[in-house]
Structure formats: C-alpha cells, structure tokens
Design a protein around this motif. Structure first.
Motif, PDB file in Angstrom:
ATOM      1  N   UNK A   4       0.827  -1.205   0.000  1.00 40.80           N
ATOM      2  CA  UNK A   4       0.000   0.000   0.000  1.00 40.80           C
ATOM      3  C   UNK A   4       0.864   1.259   0.000  1.00 40.80           C
ATOM      4  N   UNK A   5       1.931   1.230   0.781  1.00 39.59           N
ATOM      5  CA  UNK A   5       2.838   2.379   0.853  1.00 39.59           C
ATOM      6  C   UNK A   5       3.565   2.583  -0.474  1.00 39.59           C
ATOM      7  N   UNK A   6       3.948   1.495  -1.114  1.00 35.06           N
ATOM      8  CA  UNK A   6       4.629   1.596  -2.414  1.00 35.06           C
ATOM      9  C   UNK A   6       3.708   2.246  -3.443  1.00 35.06           C
ATOM     10  N   UNK A   7       2.431   1.900  -3.415  1.00 35.25           N
ATOM     11  CA  UNK A   7       1.480   2.503  -4.351  1.00 35.25           C
ATOM     12  C   UNK A   7       1.371   4.012  -4.144  1.00 35.25           C
ATOM     13  N   UNK A   8       1.479   4.446  -2.880  1.00 33.45           N
ATOM     14  CA  UNK A   8       1.329   5.868  -2.572  1.00 33.45           C
ATOM     15  C   UNK A   8       2.658   6.626  -2.613  1.00 33.45           C
ATOM     16  N   UNK A   9       3.733   5.966  -2.181  1.00 37.02           N
ATOM     17  CA  UNK A   9       5.008   6.670  -1.989  1.00 37.02           C
ATOM     18  C   UNK A   9       6.182   5.886  -2.565  1.00 37.02           C
ATOM     19  N   UNK A  10       5.957   5.149  -3.639  1.00 32.11           N
ATOM     20  CA  UNK A  10       6.980   4.239  -4.146  1.00 32.11           C
ATOM     21  C   UNK A  10       8.336   4.862  -4.413  1.00 32.11           C
ATOM     22  N   UNK A  11       8.360   6.095  -4.897  1.00 30.71           N
ATOM     23  CA  UNK A  11       9.624   6.742  -5.249  1.00 30.71           C
ATOM     24  C   UNK A  11      10.289   7.440  -4.060  1.00 30.71           C
ATOM     25  N   UNK A  12       9.567   7.570  -2.973  1.00 29.57           N
ATOM     26  CA  UNK A  12      10.153   8.239  -1.805  1.00 29.57           C
ATOM     27  C   UNK A  12      11.198   7.348  -1.148  1.00 29.57           C
ATOM     28  N   UNK A  13      12.167   7.993  -0.513  1.00 29.52           N
ATOM     29  CA  UNK A  13      13.219   7.241   0.193  1.00 29.52           C
ATOM     30  C   UNK A  13      12.645   6.632   1.465  1.00 29.52           C
ATOM     31  N   UNK A  14      12.763   5.333   1.598  1.00 33.31           N
ATOM     32  CA  UNK A  14      12.254   4.634   2.782  1.00 33.31           C
ATOM     33  C   UNK A  14      13.269   4.625   3.906  1.00 33.31           C
ATOM     34  N   UNK A  15      14.531   4.428   3.559  1.00 26.58           N
ATOM     35  CA  UNK A  15      15.565   4.283   4.590  1.00 26.58           C
ATOM     36  C   UNK A  15      16.920   4.729   4.048  1.00 26.58           C
ATOM     37  N   UNK A  35      20.909   4.478   5.388  1.00 24.45           N
ATOM     38  CA  UNK A  35      21.875   4.003   6.375  1.00 24.45           C
ATOM     39  C   UNK A  35      23.158   4.795   6.171  1.00 24.45           C
ATOM     40  N   UNK A  36      23.336   5.833   6.980  1.00 26.88           N
ATOM     41  CA  UNK A  36      24.445   6.761   6.760  1.00 26.88           C
ATOM     42  C   UNK A  36      25.801   6.095   6.967  1.00 26.88           C
ATOM     43  N   UNK A  37      25.903   5.189   7.943  1.00 28.00           N
ATOM     44  CA  UNK A  37      27.200   4.557   8.204  1.00 28.00           C
ATOM     45  C   UNK A  37      27.533   3.497   7.168  1.00 28.00           C
ATOM     46  N   UNK A  38      26.526   3.004   6.431  1.00 28.95           N
ATOM     47  CA  UNK A  38      26.772   2.043   5.362  1.00 28.95           C
ATOM     48  C   UNK A  38      26.788   2.703   3.981  1.00 28.95           C
ATOM     49  N   UNK A  39      26.389   3.968   3.948  1.00 30.01           N
ATOM     50  CA  UNK A  39      26.290   4.715   2.688  1.00 30.01           C
ATOM     51  C   UNK A  39      25.348   4.008   1.712  1.00 30.01           C
ATOM     52  N   UNK A  40      24.180   3.610   2.238  1.00 27.38           N
ATOM     53  CA  UNK A  40      23.169   2.935   1.431  1.00 27.38           C
ATOM     54  C   UNK A  40      21.817   3.602   1.643  1.00 27.38           C
ATOM     55  N   UNK A  41      20.970   3.538   0.612  1.00 26.74           N
ATOM     56  CA  UNK A  41      19.602   4.023   0.741  1.00 26.74           C
ATOM     57  C   UNK A  41      18.713   3.256  -0.220  1.00 26.74           C
ATOM     58  N   UNK A  42      17.426   3.110   0.152  1.00 29.62           N
ATOM     59  CA  UNK A  42      16.439   2.432  -0.682  1.00 29.62           C
ATOM     60  C   UNK A  42      15.155   3.237  -0.728  1.00 29.62           C
ATOM     61  N   UNK A  43      14.525   3.292  -1.874  1.00 33.97           N
ATOM     62  CA  UNK A  43      13.170   3.833  -1.972  1.00 33.97           C
ATOM     63  C   UNK A  43      12.197   2.744  -1.506  1.00 33.97           C
ATOM     64  N   UNK A  44      10.930   3.107  -1.333  1.00 35.03           N
ATOM     65  CA  UNK A  44       9.954   2.102  -0.917  1.00 35.03           C
ATOM     66  C   UNK A  44       9.778   1.017  -1.975  1.00 35.03           C
ATOM     67  N   UNK A  45       9.830   1.392  -3.233  1.00 33.17           N
ATOM     68  CA  UNK A  45       9.732   0.386  -4.299  1.00 33.17           C
ATOM     69  C   UNK A  45      10.904  -0.584  -4.232  1.00 33.17           C
TER      70      UNK A  45
END
Length: 531
Positions: free
Chosen positions: A56-67, A69-79
């Motif tokens: 449901x969140x992906x349908x509404x906010x799929x392109x938004x950044x979900x998380x 991780x600053x110490x790992x230098x990683x990020x993922x969108x909800x999709x």
C-alpha cells in the motif's frame, strides 16, 4: 479551495472534534469520578498485514526514500524495499523456511535488518527481534532459527547447534546475505506476491522480548494487525501525516520502539528512516533541522525534557507510554499539548484503547488515585510464546491486560506513571512511590541521575535508599540530601540511606533493573551512607 487550504481546514475540524470528544469524556468522568477511559477513535482500524501495508505504501510513496543508512552509505526507496524484501523472502523459502517459522534477526541497526524485517512479513515468518549484545547462553532462550548475525559462525555453531536448524549470515557462515537474494527467481518471487492473501491479519508477526526489569525476559507475540495499527496511530500523534518527515533513529531496531514507533509508523506514512541518527554530527549534511523528539521506554524526568528542548533546539518533546505486551504505545502526547502536559504526564490514551486503574481488589479507583493500570483493546498481544500460564496471569478472562505499573489518570484523561507495583516502598505503613523522590532529587545541581529503592528495616519494614549518579567532579552527602528535601517532600519520604554509583544496571533498552540494584546494595557491594 486548494490542497493547502483543505489540509488546514481538515486539521481545524479534526482538532475541534478531538476537543469536543475530550470535553464530553471529561464531563462523564467527573460525574462517575472513576479512573476509566475508552477512546473509541474517529478512524477505523486498518485490516492489513504488515506485508500488504508495504504494498500500500509503495502505491502511494513508491519513489520516496524509505531508509538511509548513513554509516553504510546505502539508501532504498519504498519500491526498492519491496523488491529486496520479496527477493529475500523467496530466497529463504528456497532454502527451506516455511510460513509460520520463527526467524531471529540478531544484528545492530543495519539496512539489512530493515529488509529482513520486511521479508519476514512478506513470507509469513514470525520475526524474532534479538538484542545483538546477547551472548550464546542468552540466545538459547530466544530462538530456534537464526537468520542474520554478526558474530563468528563457529561460536554460534558450537553453542547453539542443538537449537538452530539454519544459519544465514550477513558476511559469513553457511549462507551469505547476498547469496540468499540471488537464490530468488521469478517463480519464487511470484509465489511470495501471490501468497499475501493467505497471511492473516491476526497471524503472529513479531516476537518482542520484554525488558526484564524484574527478572528473565518474556516473549510477547504481536500480530500483523497489532503492528500495522499501532504504528498508524503512533505516527499520527507524532504528526507524520502533516508532511514528509525524516525520522532520526536513536533507538535499537530490535526494541518495540524501533519496530513500531519508527518502522511501522514510517511505513504507514511514507516517512524516511535514518540509521544511525545523524541528528548531531550530520544534521547539516542531510539538511535536517530537528523539530520533535519522542521519549518512551523508561520514565523520563522533567529535567531531561528541559535539557532536550534546550540542547537540541526542538519545537516539541512528546511522551509515549506502552509495553511490549501492548505492541508499543497506549498513551501519547496530543498534537497541541503544552510543555507541562508533555513533561508531567505520559499523554492521552490512544485511539481504540480502554484503560482503567484498579486497587488490590480489582475495584476501579477514583480519578487521581494511584493503582495498577489495566488495558484492553486491539493492541494487546496475542500472548507469551508457549507460556499459557504466564499469559493467563497477565491477561484476565475479560481481556484486561495487567501492566504491573502504578498509574494515575487525571480528570482530563491524561496518565502518569508513579512506578512499578513491585517497586512501591512501604515505610511504617506509608506507601511511597519512588518516582516522586527521584524527580525531586534530579533537580539538585550536583545530581545527574537518581533511582530510589526500598531496603529492609527492622522497625519500619522498609527504609528509603537514594542511589545517585553525580555530575563530574561533584560530591554530596546524606546530610546535604536531607537538607535539600526538608520542606519540599514529606519527612517519611526523605532518604535515610545514600549510595553513590558510577552507573546503574540496565536492560538492553535502557530501563533500570531495580531488582539488581537492590541486590547490589543489600550485598554491600557499594559504599552506603546511613543515618
């Protein structure tokens, strides 16, 4: 009207409805004069599993950044989170995991922790959140299957070989994290997606270990329904729905604060989590200006609230109160609460929750009188894992959950924790609640932190012992403590024993283990100053 005007109008109407509701309940409670609350809520509960909430969140906010991780230098969108979670879930299914299996996540705050949590929900596994500080002996009590760990494989294999069926490690072991992702194929991923309707909202979703302030931890089992809805209402009170927010995660993900107040709340509103929190060192780099801090999990002194506002330059500090047994939060600050309400209470009862305060005979006490807080509603756990006896002790036949907390409900419906039932001190027939003394002593300019305990006394039954941690290069005596208290608190509450400590025994989530503190003091393992 444009979108902004509609939002403002909606906020005003919502605030008006809330005030009307509170005023009605205030009048009813003044007539009844009993410590009972029922917040029926203005919005229906959400009949979703945690995995379908992600969809449901992906349908509404799929392109938004979900998380991030600053110490790992990683990020993922909800999709990307949904894609990674389904891959991991499919990979785990392909190595033999089945719907309903308990899956332990034993790691610090990593982006893999977050993905693994989502994968468990999508596959129908029961996620077991484990403190990464646990040692092999403690691990034996917690899990049957271990999925993610950062300890050495040999140590775990030797210690837990009789208890684990499968090992999967982020960086080493029989299965590497990325290898599990690679085991997924189109067919198994499709199976995960098509299986969502077979996972029921009342199925177990998470096993949360209690903090163990009075002994061994217990394994509270919460459902998908618990997790989804508590996160929704927590996020609403924390104002996540007003605009897109970044949540600086200052807590361990394995704790209910992490799994519900951060992860579930952010998922409900499409917010962004940041691991670890960049609130101090990296705030400028990430363009963050802290607005709201949320405190919970342990009693917070008014002085600490004041320090948080001033040091972090915050607009608000909010309080939450809850237990692992109630998923997370059952009392929480309202949107427009002033500083006094936010610092002197744990907030107003959450939507769709009942609360009552009872005496030793289970009779509801008058408004403003202390007693044991009992709770009933959608967020109450399914029970303790494979412990029917303890479950029945905690949840009665009428579905009221006994918290073990001494609590006060005021005439406006706000709650205040006085202390734990087992922590109440009875001195010469007088009931003494440690919290009151602790809050007062914490205002002393030389004291950093105070915890008050009862010690056996031949004539009085118990006497009051103040255990204090001092600010750097400060000293204090019992006589100085007594003079500071005189005229400010009743004479029978003034400590007759003083113990200076460097630190306090705590649980992994930061709660003071007073039973251990009492043992330390009673066994003369610290220097005591006695009248």
């Amino acid at each position: 009207m444009n979108e902004t005007e509609n939002e403002i109008t909606g906020q005003k109407e919502s605030l008006l409805q809330k005030n009307i509701y509170i005023n009605i309940w205030t009048k009813i409670r003044r007539i009844s004069k009993l410590s009972y609350l029922h917040n029926v809520g203005k919005e229906p509960l959400r009949p979703l599993t945690f995995g379908l909430l992600l969809e449901d969140t992906v349908q509404k906010h799929g392109d938004k950044c979900a998380i991030i991780s600053t110490h790992q230098n990683k990020k993922f969108s909800y999709s990307e989170v949904l894609h990674q979670a389904d891959r991991l879930a499919a990979g785990l299914i392909n190595i033999g995991f089945q719907n309903g299996d308990r899956v332990g996540i034993w790691a610090p705050n990593l982006i893999e922790w977050y993905i693994a949590n989502m994968a468990c929900a999508r596959a129908g596994f029961v996620m077991v959140a484990i403190n990464p500080a646990y040692q092999p002996k403690e691990m034996e009590y917690c899990i049957k299957k271990l999925v993610f760990a950062l300890n050495t494989f040999e140590d775990l294999k030797n210690a837990l070989s009789q208890h684990l069926n499968e090992y999967v490690f982020i960086s080493r072991g029989t299965h590497n994290f990325n290898e599990i992702l690679d085991l997924a194929d189109a067919k198994s991923i499709k199976l995960i997606k098509n299986n969502q309707d077979n996972i029921k909202i009342d199925d177990p979703c998470n096993i949360q270990f209690t903090s163990g302030t009075t002994g061994q931890s217990k394994a509270a089992v919460v459902s998908h329904f618990n997790m989804v809805n508590n996160g929704f209402y927590v996020g609403k009170r924390n104002e996540l729905g007003k605009k897109h927010h970044k949540i600086c995660v200052q807590v361990p993900l394995f704790h209910a604060f992490g799994t519900v107040i951060t992860i579930s709340a952010s998922l409900n509103y499409g917010s962004t989590l940041m691991l670890p929190s960049p609130i101090l060192k990296k705030a400028r780099k990430e363009n963050i200006s802290p607005e709201i801090a949320v405190t919970g999990g342990a009693i917070c002194s008014p002085q600490l609230f004041k320090d948080m506002l001033e040091v972090l330059n915050l607009k608000k500090v909010k309080s939450v109160y809850g237990l692992s047994e109630t998923t997370a939060v059952v009392f929480q600050s309202l949107y427009d609460d002033d500083q006094r309400k936010s610092t002197s209470t744990v907030g107003y009862i959450q939507d769709h929750i009942e609360a009552k305060v009872v005496d030793a005979n289970d009779k509801i006490v008058p408004i403003g009188a202390p007693g044991e807080l009992c709770l009933r509603g959608y967020s109450v756990m399914l029970g303790y894992w494979e412990d029917e006896e303890k479950t029945k002790e905690t949840i009665g036949p009428h579905k009221w959950l006994r918290t073990g907390d001494q609590f006060i409900i005021d005439e406006n419906g706000y709650g205040k924790v006085v202390g734990r039932l087992k922590e109440m001190i009875i001195r010469g027939g007088e009931n003494i609640f440690p919290r009151e003394i602790e809050d007062f002593l914490n205002t002393h300019s030389d004291i950093l932190e105070t915890h008050v305990i009862g010690l056996p006394h031949e004539r009085l039954g118990e006497e009051v012992c103040a255990c204090v941690r001092l600010k750097e290069d400060r000293t204090i005596t019992l006589d100085e403590i007594k003079k500071y208290c005189k005229g400010n608190i009743a004479h029978f509450k003034i400590p007759s024993v003083l113990v200076i400590v460097d630190n306090f025994p705590k649980t992994a989530s930061g709660k003071i283990q007073k039973f251990k503190l009492i043992e330390i003091v009673k066994n003369n393992k610290v220097n005591k100053e006695v009248i």
